[in-house]
Design a protein around this motif. Structure first.
Motif, PDB file in Angstrom:
ATOM      1  N   LYS A   1       0.855  -1.178   0.000  1.00  0.00           N
ATOM      2  CA  LYS A   1       0.000   0.000   0.000  1.00  0.00           C
ATOM      3  C   LYS A   1       0.894   1.232   0.000  1.00  0.00           C
ATOM      4  O   LYS A   1       1.905   1.278   0.696  1.00  0.00           O
TER       5      LYS A   1
ATOM      6  N   THR B   1       0.442   5.361   0.536  1.00  0.00           N
ATOM      7  CA  THR B   1      -0.450   6.458   0.893  1.00  0.00           C
ATOM      8  C   THR B   1       0.338   7.759   0.810  1.00  0.00           C
ATOM      9  O   THR B   1       1.458   7.854   1.324  1.00  0.00           O
TER      10      THR B   1
ATOM     11  N   TYR C   1       0.784  12.116   1.110  1.00  0.00           N
ATOM     12  CA  TYR C   1       0.417  13.264   1.933  1.00  0.00           C
ATOM     13  C   TYR C   1       1.195  14.473   1.439  1.00  0.00           C
ATOM     14  O   TYR C   1       2.402  14.397   1.191  1.00  0.00           O
TER      15      TYR C   1
ATOM     16  N   GLY D   1      -6.188  -0.430  -4.691  1.00  0.00           N
ATOM     17  CA  GLY D   1      -5.401   0.224  -3.650  1.00  0.00           C
ATOM     18  C   GLY D   1      -4.044  -0.388  -3.361  1.00  0.00           C
ATOM     19  O   GLY D   1      -3.257   0.172  -2.592  1.00  0.00           O
TER      20      GLY D   1
ATOM     21  N   GLU E   1       5.232   9.856   1.120  1.00  0.00           N
ATOM     22  CA  GLU E   1       4.582   8.592   0.828  1.00  0.00           C
ATOM     23  C   GLU E   1       4.897   7.616   1.953  1.00  0.00           C
ATOM     24  O   GLU E   1       6.060   7.463   2.351  1.00  0.00           O
TER      25      GLU E   1
ATOM     26  N   ARG F   1      -4.130  12.493   4.148  1.00  0.00           N
ATOM     27  CA  ARG F   1      -3.808  11.810   2.897  1.00  0.00           C
ATOM     28  C   ARG F   1      -4.417  12.550   1.721  1.00  0.00           C
ATOM     29  O   ARG F   1      -5.428  13.241   1.831  1.00  0.00           O
TER      30      ARG F   1
ATOM     31  N   SER G   1      -4.787  12.390  -2.843  1.00  0.00           N
ATOM     32  CA  SER G   1      -4.609  11.678  -4.106  1.00  0.00           C
ATOM     33  C   SER G   1      -3.636  12.505  -4.943  1.00  0.00           C
ATOM     34  O   SER G   1      -3.927  13.659  -5.281  1.00  0.00           O
TER      35      SER G   1
END
Length: 255
Positions: free
Chosen positions: A13, A15, A17, A95, A208, A230, A232
């Motif tokens: 995963k 994610t 920011y 995801g 990340e 977070r 996209s």
């Protein structure tokens, strides 16, 4: 599997920011009890993203489908023809990010990709134990993608400075900070360096968090306290969006 310290394939995963410059030092101070600099340290990363003439791959990616894929050529310094480079397929499904890559000299890799020449094992000694089944399998995946999209060519160069950390207790937990993120859609050769237009303010970072499992609760608490949420964010996607704006305005500007 790893090649020269870099993993050839993995699933995890990721994610993202957006960390403003005023928050960055506070975040680093909070994280130091849980992470340490990893073996890659502070690096400069250079990528050529390959796409169709109508940018089919990135247009599909921006639509946020369940499945998407990208093909890129990456180096960790301004290369010459013999610099070690990575040809990578990056896929995302529900995801989870899957990355597969092979390593070969930059000049050779770019020739294959630019001309659409399949990657082959013909020049390798079949008894060479360094050539694994995984190498051949990944090459076949790259060849299949090149065949599927037919007219792939250099679509955009994305470069940035990266500071990378790994978990103290869990080395599989990684945090990276990217800054000075730049894009360009001309002079499509990494040997020309990483000049281009900024995607974020120069001192802001894209963080990340990369992990195979769930987010450590301590890290979640730190992010909450500092109001870091977070987002996209696709570097190639942002560059493509700016490209479209420039084309509508009839401008093209690079630093």
């Amino acid at each position: 599997m790893e090649n020269g310290g870099y993993k050839e394939s993995f699933a995890r995963k990721e994610t993202k920011y957006h960390v403003p410059s005023g928050t960055y030092e506070k975040l680093l101070d909070e994280l130091k009890a849980y992470v340490k600099p990893d073996v890659y340290g502070d690096t400069r990363i250079f990528n050529i993203y390959y796409d169709t003439p109508d940018y089919r791959l990135i247009r599909k990616s921006i639509e946020k489908p369940i499945y998407k894929e990208k093909l890129r050529l990456r180096t960790y310094k301004v290369p010459d023809a013999e610099t070690s480079a990575f040809v990578e397929i990056k896929k995302k499904y529900e995801g989870i990010v899957y990355k597969r890559r092979i390593s070969l000299p930059y000049g050779e890799a770019k020739r294959h990709l630019d001309l659409g020449i399949p990657f082959q094992e013909l020049e390798r000694d079949i008894l060479d134990e360094t050539v694994s089944f995984t190498d051949v399998q990944i090459e076949n995946e790259i060849n299949s993608m090149m065949k599927l999209y037919k007219r792939l060519r250099p679509g955009m160069i994305i470069s940035y400075d990266r500071l990378a950390f790994q978990g103290i207790e869990d080395p599989g937990f990684r945090v990276t900070f990217d800054k000075n993120i730049r894009w360009r859609d001309r002079d499509m050769d990494l040997r020309s360096g990483g000049y281009g237009s900024l995607i974020l303010p120069e001192e802001d970072r894209l963080m990340e968090i990369k992990i195979a499992g769930s987010m450590p609760i301590e890290i979640s608490h730190i992010l909450s306290r500092l109001n870091i949420y977070r987002t996209s964010f696709s570097k190639y996607g942002r560059g493509y969006a700016e490209k479209l704006v420039n084309e509508r305005r009839g401008t093209r500007k690079y630093a």
